[in-house]
Design a protein around this motif. Structure first.
Motif, PDB file in Angstrom:
ATOM      1  N   ASN A  69       0.815  -1.218   0.000  1.00  0.00           N
ATOM      2  CA  ASN A  69       0.000   0.000   0.000  1.00  0.00           C
ATOM      3  C   ASN A  69       0.844   1.261   0.000  1.00  0.00           C
ATOM      4  OD1 ASN A  69      -2.463  -1.320  -0.073  1.00  0.00           O
ATOM      5  ND2 ASN A  69      -2.678  -1.357   2.143  1.00  0.00           N
ATOM      6  N   LEU A  70       2.056   1.166   0.550  1.00  0.00           N
ATOM      7  CA  LEU A  70       2.940   2.328   0.616  1.00  0.00           C
ATOM      8  C   LEU A  70       4.002   2.301  -0.480  1.00  0.00           C
ATOM      9  CD1 LEU A  70       3.339   2.480   4.483  1.00  0.00           C
ATOM     10  CD2 LEU A  70       2.037   4.043   3.020  1.00  0.00           C
ATOM     11  N   SER A  71       3.923   1.313  -1.357  1.00  0.00           N
ATOM     12  CA  SER A  71       4.876   1.147  -2.452  1.00  0.00           C
ATOM     13  C   SER A  71       6.309   0.967  -1.950  1.00  0.00           C
ATOM     14  CB  SER A  71       4.780   2.312  -3.441  1.00  0.00           C
ATOM     15  OG  SER A  71       3.477   2.401  -3.966  1.00  0.00           O
ATOM     16  N   LEU A  72       6.441   0.266  -0.835  1.00  0.00           N
ATOM     17  CA  LEU A  72       7.756  -0.074  -0.299  1.00  0.00           C
ATOM     18  C   LEU A  72       8.218  -1.332  -1.048  1.00  0.00           C
ATOM     19  CD1 LEU A  72       6.960   0.497   3.485  1.00  0.00           C
ATOM     20  CD2 LEU A  72       7.970   2.107   1.847  1.00  0.00           C
ATOM     21  N   THR A  73       8.548  -1.144  -2.289  1.00  0.00           N
ATOM     22  CA  THR A  73       8.730  -2.209  -3.260  1.00  0.00           C
ATOM     23  C   THR A  73       9.624  -3.357  -2.792  1.00  0.00           C
ATOM     24  OG1 THR A  73       8.383  -0.518  -4.941  1.00  0.00           O
ATOM     25  CG2 THR A  73       9.230  -2.638  -5.696  1.00  0.00           C
ATOM     26  N   PRO A  74      10.840  -3.098  -2.298  1.00  0.00           N
ATOM     27  CA  PRO A  74      11.678  -4.246  -1.918  1.00  0.00           C
ATOM     28  C   PRO A  74      11.097  -5.042  -0.753  1.00  0.00           C
ATOM     29  CG  PRO A  74      12.849  -2.159  -1.532  1.00  0.00           C
ATOM     30  CD  PRO A  74      11.525  -1.838  -2.147  1.00  0.00           C
ATOM     31  N   VAL A  75      10.464  -4.376   0.181  1.00  0.00           N
ATOM     32  CA  VAL A  75       9.864  -5.065   1.323  1.00  0.00           C
ATOM     33  C   VAL A  75       8.624  -5.829   0.864  1.00  0.00           C
ATOM     34  CG1 VAL A  75       8.821  -4.762   3.609  1.00  0.00           C
ATOM     35  CG2 VAL A  75      10.827  -3.404   2.956  1.00  0.00           C
ATOM     36  N   PHE A  76       7.823  -5.199   0.032  1.00  0.00           N
ATOM     37  CA  PHE A  76       6.637  -5.871  -0.515  1.00  0.00           C
ATOM     38  C   PHE A  76       7.026  -7.153  -1.243  1.00  0.00           C
ATOM     39  CE2 PHE A  76       4.107  -6.705  -4.315  1.00  0.00           C
ATOM     40  CZ  PHE A  76       2.897  -7.049  -3.724  1.00  0.00           C
ATOM     41  N   HIS A  77       8.010  -7.053  -2.146  1.00  0.00           N
ATOM     42  CA  HIS A  77       8.417  -8.238  -2.911  1.00  0.00           C
ATOM     43  C   HIS A  77       8.983  -9.319  -1.998  1.00  0.00           C
ATOM     44  CE1 HIS A  77       7.446  -6.762  -6.848  1.00  0.00           C
ATOM     45  NE2 HIS A  77       8.222  -5.697  -6.717  1.00  0.00           N
ATOM     46  N   VAL A 104      17.562  -5.250   4.207  1.00  0.00           N
ATOM     47  CA  VAL A 104      16.850  -4.266   3.385  1.00  0.00           C
ATOM     48  C   VAL A 104      15.794  -3.570   4.233  1.00  0.00           C
ATOM     49  CG1 VAL A 104      15.341  -4.005   1.367  1.00  0.00           C
ATOM     50  CG2 VAL A 104      17.256  -5.617   1.304  1.00  0.00           C
ATOM     51  N   GLN A 105      15.022  -4.358   4.968  1.00  0.00           N
ATOM     52  CA  GLN A 105      13.977  -3.807   5.831  1.00  0.00           C
ATOM     53  C   GLN A 105      14.586  -2.919   6.913  1.00  0.00           C
ATOM     54  OE1 GLN A 105      10.455  -6.191   7.133  1.00  0.00           O
ATOM     55  NE2 GLN A 105      11.514  -6.116   9.093  1.00  0.00           N
ATOM     56  N   THR A 106      15.676  -3.347   7.492  1.00  0.00           N
ATOM     57  CA  THR A 106      16.340  -2.569   8.545  1.00  0.00           C
ATOM     58  C   THR A 106      16.819  -1.226   8.005  1.00  0.00           C
ATOM     59  OG1 THR A 106      16.994  -4.582   9.700  1.00  0.00           O
ATOM     60  CG2 THR A 106      18.263  -2.592  10.188  1.00  0.00           C
ATOM     61  N   GLN A 107      17.382  -1.237   6.815  1.00  0.00           N
ATOM     62  CA  GLN A 107      17.858   0.001   6.197  1.00  0.00           C
ATOM     63  C   GLN A 107      16.693   0.955   5.918  1.00  0.00           C
ATOM     64  OE1 GLN A 107      19.928  -0.678   2.511  1.00  0.00           O
ATOM     65  NE2 GLN A 107      21.199   1.136   2.790  1.00  0.00           N
ATOM     66  N   LEU A 108      15.600   0.421   5.441  1.00  0.00           N
ATOM     67  CA  LEU A 108      14.423   1.235   5.158  1.00  0.00           C
ATOM     68  C   LEU A 108      13.846   1.823   6.443  1.00  0.00           C
ATOM     69  CD1 LEU A 108      12.413   2.254   3.048  1.00  0.00           C
ATOM     70  CD2 LEU A 108      11.163   0.138   3.340  1.00  0.00           C
ATOM     71  N   LEU A 109      13.739   0.999   7.478  1.00  0.00           N
ATOM     72  CA  LEU A 109      13.228   1.492   8.761  1.00  0.00           C
ATOM     73  C   LEU A 109      14.137   2.566   9.343  1.00  0.00           C
ATOM     74  CD1 LEU A 109      11.973  -1.777  10.476  1.00  0.00           C
ATOM     75  CD2 LEU A 109      10.649  -0.043   9.275  1.00  0.00           C
ATOM     76  N   ALA A 110      15.440   2.371   9.218  1.00  0.00           N
ATOM     77  CA  ALA A 110      16.391   3.364   9.729  1.00  0.00           C
ATOM     78  C   ALA A 110      16.209   4.699   9.014  1.00  0.00           C
ATOM     79  CB  ALA A 110      17.818   2.856   9.576  1.00  0.00           C
ATOM     80  N   CYS A 111      15.960   4.648   7.718  1.00  0.00           N
ATOM     81  CA  CYS A 111      15.725   5.870   6.949  1.00  0.00           C
ATOM     82  C   CYS A 111      14.490   6.599   7.461  1.00  0.00           C
ATOM     83  CB  CYS A 111      15.576   5.515   5.467  1.00  0.00           C
ATOM     84  SG  CYS A 111      15.146   6.908   4.404  1.00  0.00           S
TER      85      CYS A 111
END
Length: 118
Positions: A69-77, A104-111
């Motif tokens: 829903n948020l287009s968090l593409t790498p996490v979604f895939h 990948v998820q950790t990096q996104l959350l950190a951002c």
């Protein structure tokens, strides 16, 4: 570099994400904050990939949808792949996929969390 540019560099389709909220970047950022809370409230760990998989399947399905829903593409895939493997009865490969997704998820959350910091 702006926050949205940083997200793009991490593979997030921010254009699509913003389109989903009619261009309201404030709302999009609020929803990203809620995604962080969702992950914190519904943690998945490598040890969850044994035993009864039904609760894990429900959690992974929910996280996949939230990321999509948020287009968090790498996490979604990543969660989409994990969900498919779990439904096929392959928790060992699903765990491997999850372990590959974690950085990948950790990096996104950190951002996202850096933006939240005062």
């Amino acid at each position: 570099m702006t926050f949205l540019e940083e997200l793009k560099n991490l593979g997030v389709d921010t254009d699509e994400g913003l389109e989903r909220v009619m261009g309201d970047s404030g709302l999009y950022e609020t929803l990203l904050d809620l995604f962080v809370e969702t992950l914190q409230d519904n943690p998945v760990a490598p040890e969850d990939f044994g035993g009864d998989l039904e609760p894990l399947i429900k959690t992974v399905h929910m996280l996949k949808g939230a990321a999509g829903n948020l287009s968090l593409t790498p996490v979604f895939h990543g969660y989409n792949s994990i969900l498919g493997l779990l439904r096929e009865g392959n928790p060992v490969q699903a765990r491997r996929e999850f372990e590959a997704l974690l950085p990948v998820q950790t990096q996104l959350l950190a951002c996202i969390q850096r933006r939240q910091a005062p």
